[in-house]
Design an enzyme around this catalytic site. Structure first.
Site, PDB file in Angstrom:
ATOM      1  N   ASP A  90       0.862  -1.186   0.000  1.00  0.00           N
ATOM      2  CA  ASP A  90       0.000   0.000   0.000  1.00  0.00           C
ATOM      3  C   ASP A  90       0.895   1.232   0.000  1.00  0.00           C
ATOM      4  OD1 ASP A  90      -2.244   1.891   0.670  1.00  0.00           O
ATOM      5  OD2 ASP A  90      -3.318   0.007   0.917  1.00  0.00           O
ATOM      6  N   HIS A 103       2.079   1.878  -3.220  1.00  0.00           N
ATOM      7  CA  HIS A 103       1.150   2.811  -3.858  1.00  0.00           C
ATOM      8  C   HIS A 103       1.687   4.239  -3.887  1.00  0.00           C
ATOM      9  CE1 HIS A 103      -2.578   0.027  -3.066  1.00  0.00           C
ATOM     10  NE2 HIS A 103      -1.620  -0.546  -3.765  1.00  0.00           N
TER      11      HIS A 103
END
Length: 398
Positions: free
Chosen positions: A218, A241
């Protein structure tokens, strides 16, 4: 004779006072192995860890809370709370390993430090979250997966020289804190592990992050509501991310975010580069005074992105977002994109972005992409372009 006795008495008193003074300032070591911990990586040592901390916290002089080398302490949730007489120094030289069952956790954190001033955590050791068994349940347990390390209501704190692996949820969360310095950490989890942000920051003022290597599933770093005066530099990110401000606006009455500065970072094989994201249908707040400077992208999707239509689960309230974004500068952002659109600035129709500056942007296509050139797209934003611009900037007026 009397003079000799007086001299001896004075010497004895001086000696005793010196010993007392030295002993009052010696850093006594508090080791869980002295509090019935096994340190074998099999026995649950949660209570022994807390008992050790409590003793160190009550100590009248500087103390060291030590996780010794060549030991592994298995633990469920453990909260190390203050205030203390003198906040102990935390030396994690061995390994802390989380119990792998999610049923053992009812609070947001696994290892938590709370209500402490002048806290210093380092040592070269490892926090192993053992998250693999939890990740398949990320949807049903999405609000319950514990953070490996939670710093809550701490101040004048340093976190340095540690390794974090495979957290169940976020690896590190800093909340409601002030004057924090985070340096020299390695944070790793598989690229497909859900919600394993490297560091999440919220309701925190004056935090400096530098010298980190983050590879997760993430955001490498996520900056949430109420974060102000955030400085991030020399961070290597990927996979993951990217570095994100947000998501913002998910909840009612969120605090503003301001003064976030990201410099001298590199991102590789991430699904976003530097991102600002706000939820559709959010309540009003402000996000302003951001700088992204000297950032290198390598095979990154969405290298520069503002997304005010963020909706990851298709259950969002209808747009537009009411988070007002302003005073954002992208300066010397270079490297390669694996998406045709390298610069995407999608702002809110209700509160358009203001004073967004693109300066010396040079983003080309990655070698594994057949397109010849990158593109820009934008809506509801006033953009000022200065210097080199690759791709050509979109200068759409609101």
């Amino acid at each position: 004779m009397a003079s000799t006795m007086t001299s001896k008495a004075l010497f004895l008193v001086s000696f005793i006072l010196t010993c007392l003074w030295k002993s009052s300032f010696e850093q006594e070591i508090f080791n869980p192995l002295d509090y019935e911990a096994e340190g074998d990586g099999v026995t649950d040592d949660s209570q022994a860890l807390v008992d050790t901390w409590d003793s160190a916290c009550e100590h009248h002089a500087p103390a060291i809370f030590l996780i010794p080398e060549n030991t592994t302490f298995l633990s469920g949730p453990a909260s190390f709370q203050g205030p203390c007489r003198v906040t102990p120094t935390v030396q994690i030289r061995g390994t802390l390993k989380a119990v792998d069952s999610i049923s053992a956790f009812h609070d947001p954190g696994w290892i938590e430090f709370k209500h402490l001033d002048d806290l210093h955590i380092d040592g070269g050791g490892t926090l192993d979250g053992q998250g693999a068994r939890s990740w398949p349940h990320a949807c049903s347990y999405c609000k319950k997966l514990p953070m490996s390390l939670r710093l809550l209501k701490v101040s004048n704190t340093t976190l340095s020289n540690l390794t974090f692996v495979d957290s169940k949820g976020f690896h590190i969360s800093v909340q409601q804190s002030t004057s924090i310095k985070v340096t020299l950490l390695n944070i790793t989890a598989p690229g497909n592990s859900p919600n394993t942000d490297g560091i999440h920051i919220s309701e925190t003022t004056d935090i400096k992050i530098s010298g980190l290597h983050i590879s997760t599933g993430d955001d490498c770093i996520s900056i949430g509501q109420g974060a102000t005066d955030v400085h991030i530099e020399n961070v290597t990110c990927g996979p993951g991310h990217g570095i994100s401000i947000g998501s913002l606006g998910k909840y009612q009455n969120e605090s503003d975010v301001s003064g976030v500065h990201v410099r001298n970072c590199s991102l590789s094989d991430t699904t976003n580069g530097v991102r600002i994201k706000t939820w559709q249908g959010s309540s009003p707040s402000q996000a302003f005074n951001f700088t992204f400077q000297d950032i290198v992208m390598d095979n990154v999707s969405n290298p520069i992105i503002i997304d005010q239509e963020y909706c990851p689960d298709a259950t969002c309230v209808a747009p537009p977002s009411k988070v007002k974004i302003s005073n954002v500068t992208y300066n010397r952002i270079r490297g390669t994109s694996n998406e045709l659109v390298a610069v995407s600035l999608v702002c809110s129709q209700s509160v358009p972005c203001e004073n967004v500056i693109l300066q010396d942007i040079d983003l080309t296509m990655a070698n594994n992409v057949t397109s010849n050139a990158t593109l820009s797209t934008c809506s509801n934003v006033n953009v000022t372009a200065v210097g080199t611009q690759n791709p050509d900037p979109c200068l759409t007026k609101v």
